[in-house]
Design a protein around this motif. Structure first.
Motif, short mmCIF file in Angstrom:
data_model
loop_
_atom_site.label_atom_id
_atom_site.label_comp_id
_atom_site.label_asym_id
_atom_site.label_seq_id
_atom_site.Cartn_x
_atom_site.Cartn_y
_atom_site.Cartn_z
N LYS A 2 -4.44 36.67 25.55
CA LYS A 2 -6.03 36.98 25.54
C LYS A 2 -6.42 36.33 23.92
O LYS A 2 -5.84 36.56 22.84
CB LYS A 2 -6.15 38.41 25.45
CG LYS A 2 -7.54 38.61 25.25
CD LYS A 2 -7.87 40.19 25.63
CE LYS A 2 -9.19 40.48 26.12
NZ LYS A 2 -9.53 41.82 26.58
N VAL A 3 -7.19 35.39 24.11
CA VAL A 3 -7.82 34.64 22.61
C VAL A 3 -9.06 35.14 22.30
O VAL A 3 -10.08 34.94 23.08
CB VAL A 3 -7.66 33.19 22.94
CG1 VAL A 3 -8.05 32.52 21.78
CG2 VAL A 3 -6.35 32.67 23.37
N PHE A 4 -9.26 35.57 20.93
CA PHE A 4 -10.53 35.93 20.25
C PHE A 4 -11.17 34.49 19.89
O PHE A 4 -10.50 33.91 18.85
CB PHE A 4 -10.28 36.77 19.34
CG PHE A 4 -11.44 37.25 18.67
CD1 PHE A 4 -12.36 37.57 19.18
CD2 PHE A 4 -11.61 37.22 17.05
CE1 PHE A 4 -13.94 37.82 18.55
CE2 PHE A 4 -12.68 37.66 16.59
CZ PHE A 4 -14.01 37.91 17.29
N VAL A 5 -12.15 34.23 20.38
CA VAL A 5 -12.90 32.86 19.99
C VAL A 5 -14.15 33.23 19.17
O VAL A 5 -15.02 34.08 19.68
CB VAL A 5 -13.37 32.33 21.27
CG1 VAL A 5 -13.63 30.96 20.90
CG2 VAL A 5 -12.06 31.62 21.98
N THR A 6 -14.20 32.98 17.93
CA THR A 6 -15.50 33.18 17.17
C THR A 6 -16.39 31.75 17.41
O THR A 6 -15.73 30.55 17.89
CB THR A 6 -15.19 33.19 15.71
OG1 THR A 6 -15.07 32.04 15.29
CG2 THR A 6 -14.33 34.08 15.42
N GLY A 7 -17.56 31.99 17.57
CA GLY A 7 -18.50 30.50 17.77
C GLY A 7 -18.29 30.09 19.28
O GLY A 7 -18.59 29.29 19.82
N ALA A 8 -18.16 31.36 20.07
CA ALA A 8 -17.75 31.34 21.55
C ALA A 8 -19.14 30.78 22.55
O ALA A 8 -18.64 30.34 23.34
CB ALA A 8 -17.34 32.39 22.14
N THR A 9 -20.19 30.98 21.95
CA THR A 9 -21.32 30.10 22.64
C THR A 9 -22.00 29.10 21.93
O THR A 9 -22.87 28.59 22.23
CB THR A 9 -22.65 31.22 22.88
OG1 THR A 9 -23.13 31.89 21.31
CG2 THR A 9 -22.02 32.44 23.53
N GLY A 10 -21.20 28.48 20.99
CA GLY A 10 -21.71 27.36 20.23
C GLY A 10 -21.41 26.07 21.22
O GLY A 10 -20.47 26.01 22.10
N PHE A 11 -21.39 25.09 20.52
CA PHE A 11 -21.34 23.59 21.39
C PHE A 11 -19.76 23.49 21.46
O PHE A 11 -19.54 22.88 22.71
CB PHE A 11 -21.96 22.46 20.54
CG PHE A 11 -22.08 21.06 21.10
CD1 PHE A 11 -22.42 20.73 22.32
CD2 PHE A 11 -21.06 20.01 20.48
CE1 PHE A 11 -22.37 19.69 22.74
CE2 PHE A 11 -21.05 18.78 21.12
CZ PHE A 11 -21.43 18.50 22.20
N VAL A 12 -19.11 23.45 20.48
CA VAL A 12 -17.55 23.35 20.56
C VAL A 12 -17.09 24.75 21.20
O VAL A 12 -16.18 24.65 22.22
CB VAL A 12 -17.14 23.18 19.45
CG1 VAL A 12 -15.41 23.16 19.27
CG2 VAL A 12 -17.46 21.65 18.72
N GLY A 13 -17.49 25.80 20.61
CA GLY A 13 -16.87 27.05 21.06
C GLY A 13 -16.95 27.40 22.61
O GLY A 13 -15.81 27.82 23.28
N SER A 14 -18.23 27.06 23.15
CA SER A 14 -18.14 27.20 24.61
C SER A 14 -17.30 26.44 25.34
O SER A 14 -16.78 26.89 26.48
CB SER A 14 -19.67 27.23 24.92
OG SER A 14 -20.21 25.75 24.55
N ALA A 15 -17.13 25.42 24.90
CA ALA A 15 -16.11 24.32 25.67
C ALA A 15 -14.79 24.98 25.42
O ALA A 15 -13.77 24.69 26.47
CB ALA A 15 -16.23 22.76 25.00
N VAL A 16 -14.45 25.27 24.43
CA VAL A 16 -13.12 26.09 24.11
C VAL A 16 -12.79 27.10 25.12
O VAL A 16 -11.73 27.52 25.63
CB VAL A 16 -12.80 26.63 22.68
CG1 VAL A 16 -11.57 27.31 22.42
CG2 VAL A 16 -12.79 25.26 21.81
N VAL A 17 -14.07 28.12 25.18
CA VAL A 17 -14.03 29.13 26.33
C VAL A 17 -13.59 28.97 27.69
O VAL A 17 -12.77 29.37 28.31
CB VAL A 17 -15.05 30.01 26.12
CG1 VAL A 17 -15.28 30.93 27.26
CG2 VAL A 17 -15.08 30.58 24.71
N GLU A 18 -14.45 27.82 27.90
CA GLU A 18 -14.12 27.09 29.39
C GLU A 18 -12.58 26.92 29.68
O GLU A 18 -12.21 26.97 30.61
CB GLU A 18 -15.47 26.13 29.65
CG GLU A 18 -16.71 26.71 29.75
CD GLU A 18 -17.54 25.72 30.00
OE1 GLU A 18 -17.24 24.36 29.74
OE2 GLU A 18 -18.82 25.99 30.13
N GLU A 19 -12.30 25.95 28.66
CA GLU A 19 -10.85 25.36 28.82
C GLU A 19 -9.92 26.43 28.68
O GLU A 19 -8.71 26.37 29.73
CB GLU A 19 -10.71 24.45 27.46
CG GLU A 19 -9.36 23.77 27.47
CD GLU A 19 -8.97 22.71 28.49
OE1 GLU A 19 -7.67 22.74 28.66
OE2 GLU A 19 -9.74 22.19 28.90
#
Length: 298
Positions: A2-19
């Motif tokens: 389980k990964v906590f992502v900050t900036g999760a809805t940003g341009f890079v962060g949202s791609a990280v979430v999807e990945e």
């Protein structure tokens, strides 16, 4: 994990979430607003409400997760020094929250203005010491965590992380070109920017959180060095305006605060990252994206 992502809805962060989700991980995404929370829920992520400017709200997300990826940054260049201070405090807060654990954490930094030993920046080059002109201290803060035994690492991004929905440096250049009625480059445009597609960057983050070790530095760089003149020409073509070389003495008048970035010559290698993480970028190149990814419809 389980990964906590900050900036999760940003341009890079949202791609990280999807990945991460596409590769079997769970995601706890930081959301400042109801809209951000709704977007994360639609992606399939859990939501942690908080705000980068209220760093104490970040602790719970780090506590609740097995790993942390910090992609958030306030891209307000009119108060850049303040944004950098907020970022540094956020990194320190997240690090303190995972102290005395073995949780990995990735801090986002940049290849801009590295103290390079050669013409091409590598993962071994030192981060610049923060100054009034360039106060970003993300990497300095990450290194301080490592010195305390916290399992932090650094992902450096190039000047252009591109793709549909980009609101970074290339759209800023497009805005300047629209305003001035021409797309400019400085003194022949011989300087270079490195670049990566957002989905390739996201893959690098995911592989780093899976495979990386404490204190490592990675370069999410797909293209080592795109000539700035070619970027300016692609913008000129897209806007149907002239593409012009301007003398260095006139750069500040044309580019204003963006001048150091327009003049930056920072080719960067990702050879070590590719070998260490088994990372092979496959996304479209920058000039193709400028022409085809909707940059002139924003």
């Amino acid at each position: 994990m389980k990964v906590f992502v900050t900036g999760a809805t940003g341009f890079v962060g949202s791609a990280v979430v999807e990945e991460l989700l596409a590769n079997g991980h769970e995601v706890l995404g930081l959301a400042r607003s109801d809209r951000s929370a709704e977007l994360l829920t639609k992606l399939g992520a859990d939501v942690h409400r908080g705000d980068l400017e209220a760093p104490e709200t970040l602790r719970g997300g780090a506590f609740a997760a097995d790993a942390v990826i910090h992609t958030a940054f306030l891209h307000d260049f009119l108060r850049f020094q303040e944004s950098c201070a907020i970022d540094r405090t956020a990194i320190e807060t997240l690090g303190a929250a995972i102290d005395d654990t073995d949780k990995p954490m990735i801090v986002t930094a940049g290849v801009a203005f590295l103290e390079t030993a050669d013409q091409v920046a590598t993962e071994n080059d030192e981060a610049p010491v923060p100054t009034d002109q360039y106060p970003r201290a993300s990497e300095i803060a990450a290194n301080a965590l490592v010195a305390r035994g916290i399992r932090a690492s650094v992902m450096r991004l190039p000047p252009s992380v591109h793709g549909a929905g980009d609101h970074g440096f290339v759209p800023m250049l497009i805005g300047i070109a629209r305003e001035k009625g021409l797309s400019a480059y400085i003194e022949g445009g011989r300087n270079h920017w490195s670049a990566v597609h957002r989905h390739d960057a996201a893959c690098a983050f995911r592989r780093a959180i899976e495979l990386g070790s404490m204190g490592e530095t990675f370069h999410a760089v797909a293209e080592e060095g795109v000539p700035f003149q070619k970027i300016a020409q692609a913008i000129a073509t897209g806007l149907d305006v002239p593409c012009t070389s301007i003398p260095a003495r006139d750069a500040a008048e044309h580019f204003t605060w963006f001048t150091p970035f327009a003049a930056m010559d920072q080719p960067a290698s990702s050879a070590q990252t590719r070998e260490r993480l088994g990372w092979t970028p496959t996304g479209p190149e920058l000039l193709k994206d400028i022409a085809e990814a909707g940059y002139f419809n924003q």
